[in-house]
Design a protein around this motif. Structure first.
Motif, PDB file in Angstrom:
ATOM      1  N   LEU A 118     -24.993  40.948  24.512  1.00  0.00           N
ATOM      2  CA  LEU A 118     -23.568  41.278  24.610  1.00  0.00           C
ATOM      3  C   LEU A 118     -23.271  42.605  23.909  1.00  0.00           C
ATOM      4  N   LEU A 119     -23.946  42.864  22.807  1.00  0.00           N
ATOM      5  CA  LEU A 119     -23.775  44.144  22.109  1.00  0.00           C
ATOM      6  C   LEU A 119     -24.257  45.293  22.995  1.00  0.00           C
ATOM      7  N   ALA A 120     -25.390  45.113  23.658  1.00  0.00           N
ATOM      8  CA  ALA A 120     -25.885  46.143  24.572  1.00  0.00           C
ATOM      9  C   ALA A 120     -24.899  46.369  25.710  1.00  0.00           C
ATOM     10  N   ARG A 121     -24.311  45.293  26.220  1.00  0.00           N
ATOM     11  CA  ARG A 121     -23.315  45.426  27.291  1.00  0.00           C
ATOM     12  C   ARG A 121     -22.049  46.106  26.779  1.00  0.00           C
ATOM     13  N   HIS A 122     -21.720  45.907  25.516  1.00  0.00           N
ATOM     14  CA  HIS A 122     -20.577  46.610  24.929  1.00  0.00           C
ATOM     15  C   HIS A 122     -20.781  48.119  25.032  1.00  0.00           C
ATOM     16  N   HIS A 123     -21.980  48.558  24.700  1.00  0.00           N
ATOM     17  CA  HIS A 123     -22.262  49.998  24.747  1.00  0.00           C
ATOM     18  C   HIS A 123     -22.320  50.532  26.172  1.00  0.00           C
ATOM     19  N   GLU A 124     -22.506  49.643  27.128  1.00  0.00           N
ATOM     20  CA  GLU A 124     -22.505  50.032  28.536  1.00  0.00           C
ATOM     21  C   GLU A 124     -21.119  49.906  29.175  1.00  0.00           C
ATOM     22  N   GLY A 125     -20.141  49.469  28.382  1.00  0.00           N
ATOM     23  CA  GLY A 125     -18.783  49.321  28.889  1.00  0.00           C
ATOM     24  C   GLY A 125     -18.552  48.055  29.684  1.00  0.00           C
ATOM     25  N   ARG A 126     -19.436  47.050  29.516  1.00  0.00           N
ATOM     26  CA  ARG A 126     -19.318  45.799  30.280  1.00  0.00           C
ATOM     27  C   ARG A 126     -18.852  44.629  29.429  1.00  0.00           C
ATOM     28  N   PHE A 127     -18.569  44.874  28.154  1.00  0.00           N
ATOM     29  CA  PHE A 127     -18.104  43.835  27.240  1.00  0.00           C
ATOM     30  C   PHE A 127     -17.401  44.538  26.083  1.00  0.00           C
ATOM     31  N   GLN A 128     -16.399  43.881  25.516  1.00  0.00           N
ATOM     32  CA  GLN A 128     -15.688  44.456  24.376  1.00  0.00           C
ATOM     33  C   GLN A 128     -15.991  43.624  23.131  1.00  0.00           C
ATOM     34  N   MET A 129     -16.792  44.158  22.231  1.00  0.00           N
ATOM     35  CA  MET A 129     -17.167  43.461  21.008  1.00  0.00           C
ATOM     36  C   MET A 129     -16.490  44.113  19.811  1.00  0.00           C
ATOM     37  N   ALA A 130     -15.794  43.289  19.027  1.00  0.00           N
ATOM     38  CA  ALA A 130     -15.096  43.800  17.848  1.00  0.00           C
ATOM     39  C   ALA A 130     -15.999  43.823  16.626  1.00  0.00           C
ATOM     40  N   SER A 131     -16.889  42.835  16.505  1.00  0.00           N
ATOM     41  CA  SER A 131     -17.842  42.771  15.401  1.00  0.00           C
ATOM     42  C   SER A 131     -18.870  41.706  15.739  1.00  0.00           C
ATOM     43  N   CYS A 132     -19.968  41.686  14.982  1.00  0.00           N
ATOM     44  CA  CYS A 132     -20.991  40.665  15.214  1.00  0.00           C
ATOM     45  C   CYS A 132     -21.689  40.328  13.902  1.00  0.00           C
ATOM     46  N   VAL A 133     -21.824  39.046  13.638  1.00  0.00           N
ATOM     47  CA  VAL A 133     -22.596  38.559  12.492  1.00  0.00           C
ATOM     48  C   VAL A 133     -23.715  37.668  13.021  1.00  0.00           C
ATOM     49  N   PHE A 134     -24.925  37.968  12.566  1.00  0.00           N
ATOM     50  CA  PHE A 134     -26.110  37.212  12.965  1.00  0.00           C
ATOM     51  C   PHE A 134     -26.538  36.284  11.827  1.00  0.00           C
ATOM     52  N   LEU A 135     -26.732  35.012  12.124  1.00  0.00           N
ATOM     53  CA  LEU A 135     -27.427  34.103  11.221  1.00  0.00           C
ATOM     54  C   LEU A 135     -28.878  33.994  11.692  1.00  0.00           C
ATOM     55  N   ASN A 136     -29.724  33.432  10.863  1.00  0.00           N
ATOM     56  CA  ASN A 136     -31.167  33.409  11.067  1.00  0.00           C
ATOM     57  C   ASN A 136     -31.584  33.369  12.533  1.00  0.00           C
ATOM     58  N   GLY A 137     -32.209  34.439  12.980  1.00  0.00           N
ATOM     59  CA  GLY A 137     -32.668  34.518  14.364  1.00  0.00           C
ATOM     60  C   GLY A 137     -33.730  35.586  14.523  1.00  0.00           C
ATOM     61  N   GLY A 138     -34.401  35.558  15.666  1.00  0.00           N
ATOM     62  CA  GLY A 138     -35.488  36.500  15.925  1.00  0.00           C
ATOM     63  C   GLY A 138     -34.988  37.820  16.467  1.00  0.00           C
ATOM     64  N   LEU A 139     -34.303  38.576  15.641  1.00  0.00           N
ATOM     65  CA  LEU A 139     -33.754  39.856  16.081  1.00  0.00           C
ATOM     66  C   LEU A 139     -34.849  40.836  16.479  1.00  0.00           C
ATOM     67  N   PHE A 140     -36.035  40.649  15.907  1.00  0.00           N
ATOM     68  CA  PHE A 140     -37.162  41.532  16.210  1.00  0.00           C
ATOM     69  C   PHE A 140     -38.380  40.654  16.522  1.00  0.00           C
ATOM     70  N   PRO A 141     -38.939  40.753  17.720  1.00  0.00           N
ATOM     71  CA  PRO A 141     -40.087  39.908  18.065  1.00  0.00           C
ATOM     72  C   PRO A 141     -41.245  40.040  17.083  1.00  0.00           C
ATOM     73  N   GLU A 142     -41.385  41.228  16.499  1.00  0.00           N
ATOM     74  CA  GLU A 142     -42.519  41.447  15.600  1.00  0.00           C
ATOM     75  C   GLU A 142     -42.389  40.677  14.285  1.00  0.00           C
ATOM     76  N   THR A 143     -41.197  40.194  13.956  1.00  0.00           N
ATOM     77  CA  THR A 143     -41.032  39.420  12.719  1.00  0.00           C
ATOM     78  C   THR A 143     -40.838  37.929  12.983  1.00  0.00           C
ATOM     79  N   HIS A 144     -40.699  37.547  14.251  1.00  0.00           N
ATOM     80  CA  HIS A 144     -40.467  36.140  14.576  1.00  0.00           C
ATOM     81  C   HIS A 144     -41.743  35.342  14.375  1.00  0.00           C
ATOM     82  N   ARG A 145     -41.671  34.293  13.572  1.00  0.00           N
ATOM     83  CA  ARG A 145     -42.808  33.426  13.315  1.00  0.00           C
ATOM     84  C   ARG A 145     -42.489  32.038  13.872  1.00  0.00           C
TER      85      ARG A 145
END
Length: 302
Positions: A118-145
């Motif tokens: 959704l954040l990527a779509r915001h930058h493409e003009g396809r979604f309007q995001m005001a803010s985003c908070v992430f709780l524990n998740g695999g934001l980067f595949p290289e750190t996901h265990r």
């Protein structure tokens, strides 16, 4: 002071439904104010947010759904589950509710990946995001265990592992990823299992786990979106989570400029369940900072 629990039975009674591409999706709405979209993780459902639901609804229009394949929503067997489709679902729900203004997002685990899209779509003009908070998740595949059960579900025998997955296996898995002092009660485990097993959910666990390779394929697109910097972001992370704990936050600081992160001591993979008071405090602080910055920018532009 602890936050009030919403029993699963009461939570289910509050649900509504809408149709998404021919499938019934269960969703919840409460409160008024700026829209706040809550996106749950794997393998659970939107009930994960029940401790935070009422406090957040005091000042926001809070919206959540059980995504396709999760909780009390449809779990079609002959379906290819995809993170991009889950992002489509979130947008369809907002359209169904008539939400047109920018949306705040609070996400966890699998939901983090949906929020990244959704954040990527915001930058493409396809979604309007005001803010985003992430709780524990695999934001980067290289750190996901991945946990052992995730590795097994990803194997060629994943369909057998999923069908054999039961309440005891869930208990064993959660005991490894929750904090040592904040593991769920037997009653909570019963409720989590009720949501996972609803609508024969174990038949599709091996299909839902396809999100792991999907994350790898979309990694560069999503990391680039986080690096732009025009949407306020924060990570609130359980430090001792073996899947996406302190090691993921360290990588976040390496890749995301002006990284805003909070580490919760002795908390594991489900901070909104294990430490809801702390999560609420840090989330509201984040939102208050955004509000002050908006007022300041408005004053300076006059």
């Amino acid at each position: 002071m602890p936050l009030a629990e919403i029993p699963l039975r009461a939570w289910r009674k509050r649900s509504r439904s809408f149709e998404f591409r021919g499938h019934t999706i269960r969703y919840w709405v409460a409160g008024q104010g700026e829209p706040l979209l809550l996106i749950h993780g794997f393998p659970t459902a939107s009930w994960d947010w029940h401790y935070l639901w009422q406090p957040l609804a005091h000042r926001n229009l809070v919206i959540a759904c059980d995504m396709l394949g999760f909780g009390d929503s449809a779990k079609p067997l002959d379906h290819g589950y995809c993170l991009l489709e889950q992002a489509d679902l979130q947008q369809a729900l907002l359209k169904h509710l008539g939400v047109e203004q920018p949306v705040h997002v609070l996400a966890h685990d699998y939901g983090d990946s949906v929020a990244q899209e959704l954040l990527a779509r915001h930058h493409e003009g396809r979604f309007q995001m005001a803010s985003c908070v992430f709780l524990n998740g695999g934001l980067f595949p290289e750190t996901h265990r991945p946990a052992l059960v995730q590795k097994l579900l990803l194997s060629p025998l994943g369909w057998m592992i999923g069908r054999a997955f039961g309440r005891n296996a869930l208990s064993n898995s959660f005991s490894q990823i929750f904090g040592p002092q904040t593991r769920p009660s037997e009653s909570a485990l019963d409720d989590f299992w009720s949501l996972i097993s609803a609508n024969d959910g174990t038949r599709i666990l091996h299909k839902l786990i396809a999100y792991v390779p999907q994350r790898r394929a979309l990694r560069d697109r999503w990391v680039a979106a986080m690096q732009v910097g025009d949407v306020p972001l924060r990570v609130i992370d359980g430090e001792v989570d073996p899947i996406s704990g302190a090691h993921m936050v360290e990588r976040y600081h390496q890749l995301v400029p002006h990284a805003d992160t909070v580490l919760l001591t002795n908390i594991g993979h489900y901070p909104q369940i294990e430490a809801p008071v702390q999560v609420l405090k840090h989330y509201l602080t984040f939102r208050a900072h955004i509000a002050r910055a908006t007022v300041w920018e408005g004053a300076c532009s006059r």
